[in-house]
Design an enzyme around this catalytic site. Structure first.
Site, PDB file in Angstrom:
ATOM      1  N   GLU A  42       9.275   1.340  11.344  1.00  0.00           N
ATOM      2  CA  GLU A  42      10.325   2.368  11.240  1.00  0.00           C
ATOM      3  C   GLU A  42       9.603   3.698  11.312  1.00  0.00           C
ATOM      4  O   GLU A  42       8.917   4.083  10.371  1.00  0.00           O
ATOM      5  CB  GLU A  42      11.108   2.188   9.937  1.00  0.00           C
ATOM      6  CG  GLU A  42      12.530   2.710  10.062  1.00  0.00           C
ATOM      7  CD  GLU A  42      12.710   4.100   9.513  1.00  0.00           C
ATOM      8  OE1 GLU A  42      12.406   5.061  10.256  1.00  0.00           O
ATOM      9  OE2 GLU A  42      13.144   4.229   8.367  1.00  0.00           O
TER      10      GLU A  42
ATOM     11  N   CYS B  72      13.263  10.659   7.959  1.00  0.00           N
ATOM     12  CA  CYS B  72      13.074  10.227   9.345  1.00  0.00           C
ATOM     13  C   CYS B  72      14.324  10.446  10.188  1.00  0.00           C
ATOM     14  O   CYS B  72      14.232  10.756  11.363  1.00  0.00           O
ATOM     15  CB  CYS B  72      12.592   8.784   9.409  1.00  0.00           C
ATOM     16  SG  CYS B  72      13.640   7.663   8.506  1.00  0.00           S
TER      17      CYS B  72
ATOM     18  N   LYS C  72       0.879  -1.168   0.000  1.00  0.00           N
ATOM     19  CA  LYS C  72       0.000   0.000   0.000  1.00  0.00           C
ATOM     20  C   LYS C  72       0.914   1.215   0.000  1.00  0.00           C
ATOM     21  O   LYS C  72       1.466   1.606   1.035  1.00  0.00           O
ATOM     22  CB  LYS C  72      -0.886  -0.019   1.250  1.00  0.00           C
ATOM     23  CG  LYS C  72      -2.244   0.623   1.070  1.00  0.00           C
ATOM     24  CD  LYS C  72      -2.217   2.093   0.728  1.00  0.00           C
ATOM     25  CE  LYS C  72      -2.003   2.963   1.926  1.00  0.00           C
ATOM     26  NZ  LYS C  72      -1.764   4.380   1.576  1.00  0.00           N
TER      27      LYS C  72
ATOM     28  N   GLU D  70       8.501  16.027  16.083  1.00  0.00           N
ATOM     29  CA  GLU D  70       9.034  15.849  14.724  1.00  0.00           C
ATOM     30  C   GLU D  70       8.306  16.818  13.785  1.00  0.00           C
ATOM     31  O   GLU D  70       7.093  16.717  13.594  1.00  0.00           O
ATOM     32  CB  GLU D  70       8.824  14.400  14.263  1.00  0.00           C
ATOM     33  CG  GLU D  70       9.588  14.104  13.000  1.00  0.00           C
ATOM     34  CD  GLU D  70       9.421  12.657  12.531  1.00  0.00           C
ATOM     35  OE1 GLU D  70       8.345  12.083  12.734  1.00  0.00           O
ATOM     36  OE2 GLU D  70      10.383  12.125  11.958  1.00  0.00           O
TER      37      GLU D  70
HETATM   38  P1  ADP Z   1       2.825  10.727   7.373  1.00  0.00           P
HETATM   39  O1  ADP Z   1       4.195  10.182   7.243  1.00  0.00           O
HETATM   40  O2  ADP Z   1       2.355  11.573   6.231  1.00  0.00           O
HETATM   41  O3  ADP Z   1       2.462  11.273   8.710  1.00  0.00           O
HETATM   42  P2  ADP Z   1       1.484   8.260   7.878  1.00  0.00           P
HETATM   43  O4  ADP Z   1       2.425   7.749   8.850  1.00  0.00           O
HETATM   44  O5  ADP Z   1       0.090   8.451   8.344  1.00  0.00           O
HETATM   45  O6  ADP Z   1       1.895   9.550   7.149  1.00  0.00           O
HETATM   46  O7  ADP Z   1       1.476   7.360   6.570  1.00  0.00           O
HETATM   47  C1  ADP Z   1       2.425   6.429   6.176  1.00  0.00           C
HETATM   48  C2  ADP Z   1       1.675   5.336   5.434  1.00  0.00           C
HETATM   49  O8  ADP Z   1       0.677   4.806   6.298  1.00  0.00           O
HETATM   50  C3  ADP Z   1       0.919   5.803   4.180  1.00  0.00           C
HETATM   51  O9  ADP Z   1       0.963   4.766   3.212  1.00  0.00           O
HETATM   52  C4  ADP Z   1      -0.487   5.984   4.693  1.00  0.00           C
HETATM   53  O10 ADP Z   1      -1.479   5.880   3.691  1.00  0.00           O
HETATM   54  C5  ADP Z   1      -0.592   4.841   5.672  1.00  0.00           C
HETATM   55  N1  ADP Z   1      -1.624   5.020   6.696  1.00  0.00           N
HETATM   56  C6  ADP Z   1      -2.149   6.167   7.179  1.00  0.00           C
HETATM   57  N2  ADP Z   1      -3.092   5.915   8.105  1.00  0.00           N
HETATM   58  C7  ADP Z   1      -3.182   4.576   8.232  1.00  0.00           C
HETATM   59  C8  ADP Z   1      -3.952   3.686   9.033  1.00  0.00           C
HETATM   60  N3  ADP Z   1      -4.843   4.143   9.912  1.00  0.00           N
HETATM   61  N4  ADP Z   1      -3.751   2.362   8.909  1.00  0.00           N
HETATM   62  C9  ADP Z   1      -2.833   1.879   8.042  1.00  0.00           C
HETATM   63  N5  ADP Z   1      -2.086   2.661   7.248  1.00  0.00           N
HETATM   64  C10 ADP Z   1      -2.237   3.993   7.322  1.00  0.00           C
END
Ligand code: ADP
Length: 504
Positions: free
Chosen positions: A260, A294, A185, A393
């Site tokens: 990570e 990161c 995904k 962050e």
């Molecule tokens: P960011 O780094 O923009 O803060 P996230 O950590 O939310 O973003 O997103 C990193 C990945 O996790 C992306 O592929 C995002 O679509 C996915 N993601 C966001 N929310 C969820 C969730 N509730 N469950 C699983 N995957 C998620």
């Protein structure tokens, strides 16, 4: 095979794309799509399928159907496919670089560098396929006792937007090498290069169902993937908050997780540091990919004796840092990934103005496109380690400078963080530098250097920066499970002295 995804670099468009499930290119079950946006301009470049639970179910079923066959495919054959894929990435590097740049905001020269290095990851992990295994164990009695290292089965890979292909390759390549099937995904901001990569996976000859991509939003596609009972391993890279949510979903069906997550890495400058090198590393540390990294070195612990000289050099260097469009040859820093990211970073700059002293930047760089999500490299001095801009962050090009003079206190402050991903030490005295490396509560330390990710070295975090390790031999634990086998070599159960007369 006709190419489904085409890049028009003049018009800066890609068009409508599909996702890759069970070896087929498909729309979302709902038929819905969403826009992929070029962060340099704010313009839509493609329409991407908006995958949901039904698409995840289909992709996991395809991956599960292939899991046993892929596990028992010869390791050398799995490795050969990964090496073929590495060759196809090299052959299509220019196109992949354009996609990565247009979609994620990496400036083109950097995107070329990143994609150019990618085959190294494929080659390294291909090498694991036929080289790692179980062990034999010396047990009492006439027995042969050993372990088998086996794949987990279906693995999920939830990828962020900052280094879409690198992060995709560093988890899917070892997963595939070690006999797992994958459902990916990608982040909703950056689906395009992953879909082109999937085309190359297909062209390389991987069997249908081994590698699947479902595009879409986190809560709609990521969450059902993490929650799916047939997913036995989940690799997530992204924010701490989402990482915790993914780990909770994984716990409900006891899937293994590799996380990570974020960081607030200390850059520690001792008074004997080579100042020009330390300044350059600092700029790389907080400006690389506009700070959307990161490991970003966003907390600068600067010894008071060299503060004035260092900051003078830093400001001079920042004046030469060209911020601009991804296709401009002089660009050294591109835009933030999205409007939402720009809002978040701008909010932190306002917080910084209240907490500390704004030394440099803070605004929109001159000459950048109105619709693009640009922000200047921004430096705050007189920051306290307890300030929000030192603890949270920001994920943008914002540096918090914290003066220090006592080494014991320095270490306490560096470790006073919820994060523990990474640290940098600039110090000519090797004893002091190594003492710091040993006492810092982080997953990685660089001495007199800035971070360069490599497939051979383990990468991951302490504390809330994550669990498990990606890359290096350590990654094997993330994609395997151990089976213990014991064989009685006496030929008869009762022949061994330990069994005769044994109580039930
Ligand atoms: P960011 O780094 O923009 O803060 P996230 O950590 O939310 O973003 O997103 C990193 C990945 O996790 C992306 O592929 C995002 O679509 C996915 N993601 C966001 N929310 C969820 C969730 N509730 N469950 C699983 N995957 C998620």
């Amino acid at each position: 095979m006709p190419q489904l995804l085409t890049v028009d670099t003049d018009a800066r468009t890609v068009g409508n794309v599909q996702m890759f499930v069970g070896g087929e290119w498909v729309a979302a079950a709902s038929g819905e799509t969403f826009a992929a946006v070029d962060p340099s301009t704010g313009e839509t470049i493609a329409q991407v399928p908006r995958g949901g639970e039904a698409d995840i179910d289909r992709a996991v079923a395809a991956a599960k159907a292939m899991a046993v066959e892929w596990q028992f495919t010869d390791a050398v054959a799995r490795a050969a496919l990964l090496r073929t894929l590495g060759g196809l990435i090299a052959a299509n590097a220019e196109e992949l670089a354009h996609l990565e740049a247009m979609d994620s905001g990496h400036y083109l020269a950097k995107a070329r560098e990143l994609i150019g290095a990618l085959p190294l990851w494929l080659d390294y992990f291909a090498g694991l396929a036929d080289k790692v295994g179980g062990r034999t164990i010396e047990v009492p009695g006439n027995k042969l006792d050993f372990t088998l290292l086996e794949p987990l089965g279906v693995t999920a890979h939830i990828v962020p937007w900052n280094y879409p292909l690198l992060i995709l390759a560093r988890s899917t390549a070892p997963a595939l090498a070690l006999g797992n099937t994958c459902v990916i995904k990608p982040a909703e901001q950056t689906s395009l290069s992953t879909l082109r990569y999937a085309e190359l996976v297909q062209e390389a000859g991987f069997p249908d169902g081994v590698f699947n991509v479902v595009t879409g939003f986190g809560p709609e596609a990521g969450a059902p993937l993490a929650a799916h009972p047939d997913v036995m391993g989940i690799t997530f890279t992204g924010s701490v908050e989402t990482g915790k949510a993914v780990a909770k979903l994984a716990a409900d069906h006891v899937a293994q997780v590799n996380l990570e997550l974020g960081g607030k890495s200390p850059m520690i400058i001792f008074p004997d540091a080579e100042l020009d090198d330390a300044v350059e590393a600092t700029v790389q540390g907080f400006c690389s990919h506009a700070g959307q990294v990161c490991v970003a070195g966003s907390r600068l612990f600067l010894h008071s004796d060299i503060q004035d000289a260092f900051l003078e050099k830093l400001v001079e260097r920042l004046k030469t840092a060209a911020v601009g469009d991804i296709y401009d040859d002089s660009t050294q820093m591109g835009p933030l990934v999205s409007e939402e990211a720009l809002e978040r970073v701008t909010k932190y700059i306002e917080i910084g103005k209240l907490e500390a002293n704004l030394l440099y930047g803070g605004g929109k760089p001159q000459g950048t496109a109105d619709g693009g999500y640009y922000v200047e490299p921004t430096v705050f001095t007189d920051v306290s380690n307890t300030d929000r801009i030192a603890q949270e962050e920001i994920f943008g090009p914002v540096l918090s400078v914290i003066p220090w003079s006592d080494e014991g206190d320095l270490l306490t402050q560096c470790n006073d963080s919820d994060f523990g991903l990474f640290a940098v030490v600039f110090c000519q005295n090797i004893t002091k530098a190594l003492n710091m490396a040993k006492r810092l509560q982080v997953g990685g330390v660089m001495i007199n250097d800035w971070f360069g990710e490599l497939p051979m070295s383990p990468h991951g975090g302490y504390k809330q920066s994550g669990t498990g390790r990606e890359e290096g031999l350590e990654t094997v634990h993330g994609y395997t499970q151990v089976k213990h086998v014991s064989v009685n070599l006496d030929g008869s159960l009762r022949a061994g002295s330990d069994w005769s007369g044994a109580p039930l």
